[in-house]
Design a protein around this motif. Structure first.
Motif, PDB file in Angstrom:
ATOM      1  N   ASN A   1     -25.572  -4.707  11.504  1.00  0.00           N
ATOM      2  CA  ASN A   1     -24.721  -3.705  10.879  1.00  0.00           C
ATOM      3  C   ASN A   1     -23.258  -4.103  10.998  1.00  0.00           C
ATOM      4  O   ASN A   1     -22.769  -4.369  12.103  1.00  0.00           O
ATOM      5  N   GLN A   2     -22.582  -4.162   9.861  1.00  0.00           N
ATOM      6  CA  GLN A   2     -21.145  -4.416   9.820  1.00  0.00           C
ATOM      7  C   GLN A   2     -20.455  -3.209   9.196  1.00  0.00           C
ATOM      8  O   GLN A   2     -20.933  -2.678   8.192  1.00  0.00           O
ATOM      9  N   ARG A   3     -19.355  -2.818   9.800  1.00  0.00           N
ATOM     10  CA  ARG A   3     -18.612  -1.681   9.245  1.00  0.00           C
ATOM     11  C   ARG A   3     -17.122  -1.948   9.370  1.00  0.00           C
ATOM     12  O   ARG A   3     -16.645  -2.367  10.432  1.00  0.00           O
ATOM     13  N   ARG A   4     -16.421  -1.699   8.291  1.00  0.00           N
ATOM     14  CA  ARG A   4     -14.963  -1.853   8.268  1.00  0.00           C
ATOM     15  C   ARG A   4     -14.344  -0.522   7.853  1.00  0.00           C
ATOM     16  O   ARG A   4     -14.784   0.118   6.890  1.00  0.00           O
ATOM     17  N   LEU A   5     -13.326  -0.101   8.594  1.00  0.00           N
ATOM     18  CA  LEU A   5     -12.632   1.162   8.346  1.00  0.00           C
ATOM     19  C   LEU A   5     -11.147   0.884   8.209  1.00  0.00           C
ATOM     20  O   LEU A   5     -10.563   0.208   9.067  1.00  0.00           O
ATOM     21  N   GLU A   6     -10.514   1.407   7.138  1.00  0.00           N
ATOM     22  CA  GLU A   6      -9.116   1.072   6.873  1.00  0.00           C
ATOM     23  C   GLU A   6      -8.347   2.261   6.311  1.00  0.00           C
ATOM     24  O   GLU A   6      -8.918   3.183   5.713  1.00  0.00           O
ATOM     25  N   THR A   7      -7.026   2.195   6.493  1.00  0.00           N
ATOM     26  CA  THR A   7      -6.097   3.056   5.782  1.00  0.00           C
ATOM     27  C   THR A   7      -4.799   2.279   5.637  1.00  0.00           C
ATOM     28  O   THR A   7      -4.621   1.227   6.277  1.00  0.00           O
ATOM     29  N   PHE A   8      -3.881   2.773   4.823  1.00  0.00           N
ATOM     30  CA  PHE A   8      -2.716   1.988   4.438  1.00  0.00           C
ATOM     31  C   PHE A   8      -1.463   2.860   4.448  1.00  0.00           C
ATOM     32  O   PHE A   8      -1.502   4.022   4.025  1.00  0.00           O
ATOM     33  N   VAL A   9      -0.346   2.276   4.912  1.00  0.00           N
ATOM     34  CA  VAL A   9       0.945   2.970   4.880  1.00  0.00           C
ATOM     35  C   VAL A   9       2.009   1.984   4.418  1.00  0.00           C
ATOM     36  O   VAL A   9       1.915   0.780   4.668  1.00  0.00           O
ATOM     37  N   THR A  10       3.026   2.496   3.734  1.00  0.00           N
ATOM     38  CA  THR A  10       4.071   1.641   3.183  1.00  0.00           C
ATOM     39  C   THR A  10       5.445   2.188   3.525  1.00  0.00           C
ATOM     40  O   THR A  10       5.706   3.386   3.368  1.00  0.00           O
ATOM     41  N   LEU A  11       6.307   1.300   3.993  1.00  0.00           N
ATOM     42  CA  LEU A  11       7.706   1.614   4.244  1.00  0.00           C
ATOM     43  C   LEU A  11       8.527   0.960   3.138  1.00  0.00           C
ATOM     44  O   LEU A  11       8.552  -0.272   3.021  1.00  0.00           O
ATOM     45  N   GLY A  12       9.178   1.782   2.312  1.00  0.00           N
ATOM     46  CA  GLY A  12       9.943   1.237   1.197  1.00  0.00           C
ATOM     47  C   GLY A  12       9.038   0.811   0.050  1.00  0.00           C
ATOM     48  O   GLY A  12       8.080   1.502  -0.298  1.00  0.00           O
ATOM     49  N   ALA A  13       9.323  -0.343  -0.543  1.00  0.00           N
ATOM     50  CA  ALA A  13       8.556  -0.823  -1.692  1.00  0.00           C
ATOM     51  C   ALA A  13       7.215  -1.394  -1.249  1.00  0.00           C
ATOM     52  O   ALA A  13       7.133  -2.081  -0.230  1.00  0.00           O
ATOM     53  N   PRO A  14       6.128  -1.155  -2.004  1.00  0.00           N
ATOM     54  CA  PRO A  14       4.805  -1.693  -1.656  1.00  0.00           C
ATOM     55  C   PRO A  14       4.779  -3.221  -1.718  1.00  0.00           C
ATOM     56  O   PRO A  14       5.434  -3.836  -2.558  1.00  0.00           O
ATOM     57  N   THR A  15       4.016  -3.818  -0.803  1.00  0.00           N
ATOM     58  CA  THR A  15       3.790  -5.262  -0.792  1.00  0.00           C
ATOM     59  C   THR A  15       2.290  -5.513  -0.664  1.00  0.00           C
ATOM     60  O   THR A  15       1.506  -4.578  -0.469  1.00  0.00           O
ATOM     61  N   THR A  16       1.880  -6.782  -0.745  1.00  0.00           N
ATOM     62  CA  THR A  16       0.448  -7.074  -0.785  1.00  0.00           C
ATOM     63  C   THR A  16      -0.041  -8.055   0.279  1.00  0.00           C
ATOM     64  O   THR A  16      -1.254  -8.268   0.395  1.00  0.00           O
ATOM     65  N   ASP A  17       0.842  -8.643   1.067  1.00  0.00           N
ATOM     66  CA  ASP A  17       0.390  -9.652   2.042  1.00  0.00           C
ATOM     67  C   ASP A  17      -0.617  -9.083   3.043  1.00  0.00           C
ATOM     68  O   ASP A  17      -1.569  -9.776   3.444  1.00  0.00           O
ATOM     69  N   ALA A  18      -0.438  -7.841   3.466  1.00  0.00           N
ATOM     70  CA  ALA A  18      -1.339  -7.242   4.451  1.00  0.00           C
ATOM     71  C   ALA A  18      -2.706  -6.919   3.869  1.00  0.00           C
ATOM     72  O   ALA A  18      -3.649  -6.651   4.618  1.00  0.00           O
ATOM     73  N   LEU A  19      -2.813  -6.927   2.551  1.00  0.00           N
ATOM     74  CA  LEU A  19      -4.043  -6.510   1.894  1.00  0.00           C
ATOM     75  C   LEU A  19      -5.030  -7.640   1.669  1.00  0.00           C
ATOM     76  O   LEU A  19      -6.121  -7.420   1.148  1.00  0.00           O
ATOM     77  N   LYS A  20      -4.675  -8.858   2.056  1.00  0.00           N
ATOM     78  CA  LYS A  20      -5.543 -10.006   1.819  1.00  0.00           C
ATOM     79  C   LYS A  20      -6.868  -9.853   2.573  1.00  0.00           C
ATOM     80  O   LYS A  20      -6.892  -9.519   3.755  1.00  0.00           O
ATOM     81  N   PRO A  21      -7.996 -10.077   1.896  1.00  0.00           N
ATOM     82  CA  PRO A  21      -9.297  -9.955   2.567  1.00  0.00           C
ATOM     83  C   PRO A  21      -9.528 -11.081   3.561  1.00  0.00           C
ATOM     84  O   PRO A  21      -8.931 -12.154   3.464  1.00  0.00           O
ATOM     85  N   THR A  22     -10.421 -10.841   4.507  1.00  0.00           N
ATOM     86  CA  THR A  22     -10.741 -11.835   5.520  1.00  0.00           C
ATOM     87  C   THR A  22     -11.900 -12.739   5.096  1.00  0.00           C
ATOM     88  O   THR A  22     -12.119 -13.785   5.703  1.00  0.00           O
ATOM     89  N   GLY A  23     -12.673 -12.300   4.081  1.00  0.00           N
ATOM     90  CA  GLY A  23     -13.837 -13.070   3.661  1.00  0.00           C
ATOM     91  C   GLY A  23     -15.079 -12.799   4.482  1.00  0.00           C
ATOM     92  O   GLY A  23     -16.073 -13.514   4.363  1.00  0.00           O
ATOM     93  N   LYS A  24     -15.045 -11.739   5.289  1.00  0.00           N
ATOM     94  CA  LYS A  24     -16.184 -11.416   6.150  1.00  0.00           C
ATOM     95  C   LYS A  24     -16.607  -9.969   5.939  1.00  0.00           C
ATOM     96  O   LYS A  24     -15.799  -9.062   6.063  1.00  0.00           O
TER      97      LYS A  24
END
Length: 270
Positions: free
Chosen positions: A145-168
């Motif tokens: 069993n694999q489970r991933r839990l996430e939420t997201f917060v942004t300070l100022g303008a949105p960016t995408t570097d933190a959103l990169k998947p791990t491939g797992k």
């Protein structure tokens, strides 16, 4: 450890390793804010496993493995973590502009086999499996069993570097930014399984506030061949999203895998 604390720990571990569709309880993280301005800000996150969505009424979520991924992709630890009777809390200090991903990923094995007329059961890690479970045991069944839990917060303008998947495991690759969701507008996301598009996966989205509604108001979508699905938000508020992929080879010989993904989003008024 007190008896009540031990019971909470065991209940939390059970939820982390159960197949998603079999759970009577939902695990979630809810930040105090998701979109902030300025150059320095804090958010407090509540985390729990509950019978009623976003109302802590069952057990706290364990904070083991929790990570905060910053706008530059660097990993930071949450601050001021605390675990109570029904929920855990922690703070995220945002010192750089951009989007932060708050995430925790858990995986484990469940095994059952026959020992004479008795059915033996075990739950643990891949590392401990070889010594804890007899190889070749009669009627041996192993589920990963694999489970991933996430939420997201942004300070100022949105960016995408933190959103990169791990491939797992099962992951979300946003097409629409997760902190740019507006009531009445459609958003697109892509589900990936081990870094590849996950097609034909059913996604369930439930708005918060279900405690005060006669029906949960769930929204259902299914991923296409490219792993993409679309959600049109009926109103502003917090939303909980869940998806699961069952079947396929697990990390140990003869095992099957259940991969689950859960996220919390805030949808802003138009």
């Amino acid at each position: 450890m007190t008896a009540s604390r031990a019971a909470a720990v065991l209940a939390g571990l059970a939820v982390l390793t159960l197949p998603v569709a079999a759970q009577a309880h939902r695990m979630w993280m809810v930040p105090s804010s998701t979109v902030l301005s300025g150059t320095d800000a804090w958010v407090t996150v509540d985390a729990a496993v509950s019978n009623t969505l976003f109302f802590p009424d069952h057990v706290p979520m364990r904070l083991n493995g929790l990570q905060v991924i910053g706008p530059d992709g660097a990993v930071a630890n949450p601050e001021n973590p605390a675990t109570g009777k029904y929920r855990s809390t922690f703070d995220v200090h945002m010192t750089k502009p951009g989007t932060y991903k708050i995430t925790t990923a858990n995986e484990g094995l469940m095994a059952s086999w026959k020992d004479g007329t008795e059915t033996k059961r075990w739950r643990g890690s891949v590392t401990d499996f070889a010594t804890a479970v007899p190889q070749g045991a009669p009627e041996l069944k192993v589920t990963a069993n694999q489970r991933r839990l996430e939420t997201f917060v942004t300070l100022g303008a949105p960016t995408t570097d933190a959103l990169k998947p791990t491939g797992k495991g099962l992951e979300l690759e946003p097409v629409t930014h997760p902190n740019d969701l507006v009531a009445g507008e459609a958003a697109k996301f892509r589900l990936l399984l081990d870094g590849k598009p996950a097609s034909g996966v059913e996604v369930e989205v439930i708005p918060g506030g279900a405690r005060y509604r006669k029906s949960p108001g769930e929204i259902k979508a299914t991923t296409g061949a490219d792993g993409v699905f679309q959600v049109t938000w009926p109103e502003a508020g917090m939303y909980w999203m869940e998806a699961e992929v069952r079947g396929g080879a697990g990390p140990v010989p003869g095992s099957e895998r259940n991969a689950g993904y859960v996220a919390t989003f805030e949808v802003l008024p138009d």
